[in-house]
Design a protein around this motif. Structure first.
Motif, PDB file in Angstrom:
ATOM      1  N   THR A   4       4.423   3.479  -5.015  1.00 33.68           N
ATOM      2  CA  THR A   4       3.880   2.302  -5.675  1.00 33.68           C
ATOM      3  C   THR A   4       2.361   2.375  -5.608  1.00 33.68           C
ATOM      4  N   PRO A   5       1.691   1.888  -6.629  1.00 34.57           N
ATOM      5  CA  PRO A   5       0.218   1.924  -6.618  1.00 34.57           C
ATOM      6  C   PRO A   5      -0.335   1.095  -5.459  1.00 34.57           C
ATOM      7  N   LEU A   6      -1.457   1.542  -4.934  1.00 33.42           N
ATOM      8  CA  LEU A   6      -2.103   0.808  -3.846  1.00 33.42           C
ATOM      9  C   LEU A   6      -2.785  -0.439  -4.398  1.00 33.42           C
ATOM     10  N   THR A   7      -2.797  -1.464  -3.595  1.00 37.81           N
ATOM     11  CA  THR A   7      -3.508  -2.675  -3.978  1.00 37.81           C
ATOM     12  C   THR A   7      -5.002  -2.457  -3.743  1.00 37.81           C
ATOM     13  N   PRO A   8      -5.851  -3.265  -4.364  1.00 35.04           N
ATOM     14  CA  PRO A   8      -7.286  -3.152  -4.090  1.00 35.04           C
ATOM     15  C   PRO A   8      -7.611  -3.306  -2.610  1.00 35.04           C
ATOM     16  N   SER A   9      -6.884  -4.158  -1.909  1.00 27.46           N
ATOM     17  CA  SER A   9      -7.093  -4.355  -0.480  1.00 27.46           C
ATOM     18  C   SER A   9      -6.769  -3.081   0.297  1.00 27.46           C
ATOM     19  N   GLU A  10      -5.692  -2.417  -0.076  1.00 24.38           N
ATOM     20  CA  GLU A  10      -5.320  -1.164   0.588  1.00 24.38           C
ATOM     21  C   GLU A  10      -6.359  -0.079   0.333  1.00 24.38           C
ATOM     22  N   ARG A  11      -6.892  -0.045  -0.869  1.00 19.32           N
ATOM     23  CA  ARG A  11      -7.947   0.930  -1.188  1.00 19.32           C
ATOM     24  C   ARG A  11      -9.202   0.664  -0.355  1.00 19.32           C
ATOM     25  N   ARG A  12      -9.601  -0.593  -0.260  1.00 17.65           N
ATOM     26  CA  ARG A  12     -10.782  -0.939   0.537  1.00 17.65           C
ATOM     27  C   ARG A  12     -10.570  -0.591   2.010  1.00 17.65           C
ATOM     28  N   ARG A  13      -9.368  -0.847   2.519  1.00 15.89           N
ATOM     29  CA  ARG A  13      -9.058  -0.510   3.906  1.00 15.89           C
ATOM     30  C   ARG A  13      -9.175   1.000   4.120  1.00 15.89           C
ATOM     31  N   THR A  54      -3.980   6.183   2.900  1.00 12.26           N
ATOM     32  CA  THR A  54      -2.874   5.842   3.793  1.00 12.26           C
ATOM     33  C   THR A  54      -2.352   7.109   4.494  1.00 12.26           C
ATOM     34  N   GLU A  82     -10.299  -7.577   6.067  1.00 16.94           N
ATOM     35  CA  GLU A  82      -9.139  -8.351   5.636  1.00 16.94           C
ATOM     36  C   GLU A  82      -9.029  -9.648   6.423  1.00 16.94           C
TER      37      GLU A  82
END
Length: 96
Positions: A4-13, A54, A82
């Motif tokens: 599944t595509p990463l969320t913007p929050s996951e990318r920033r993390r 990730t 976050e």
């Protein structure tokens, strides 16, 4: 297997995590740290630049050991924005 595509929050993390690793690496070469952790220099490069936001747990643990960081430090630094953002959002919601 489809990811599944990463969320913007996951990318920033992932970007924060990579920046933390770059900072901890300091003057050490990417190849030296990667070899100490038992990962390829390309894997470390991808993590540091956020292209692999990730990484696997054991990769993270090996890098933490090679850099003298605790997993708690890494998790706290990677998730700091976050928590701040969530607190800001909660404060704004309660003020409304």
């Amino acid at each position: 297997m489809v990811r599944t595509p990463l969320t913007p929050s996951e990318r920033r993390r992932g970007e924060r995590f990579g920046a933390l690793l770059r900072e901890a690496r300091g003057e050490r070469s990417m190849a030296d740290v990667a070899a100490a952790a038992g990962v390829s220099a390309e894997t470390l490069r991808k993590i540091e630049t956020g292209r692999a936001p990730t990484p696997a747990f054991f990769t993270v643990a090996a890098l933490a050991t090679a850099l003298g960081l605790s997993l708690d430090e890494l998790a706290a630094a990677a998730c700091a924005e976050e928590e701040t953002g969530a607190a800001t959002a909660a404060g704004a919601a309660s003020a409304a």
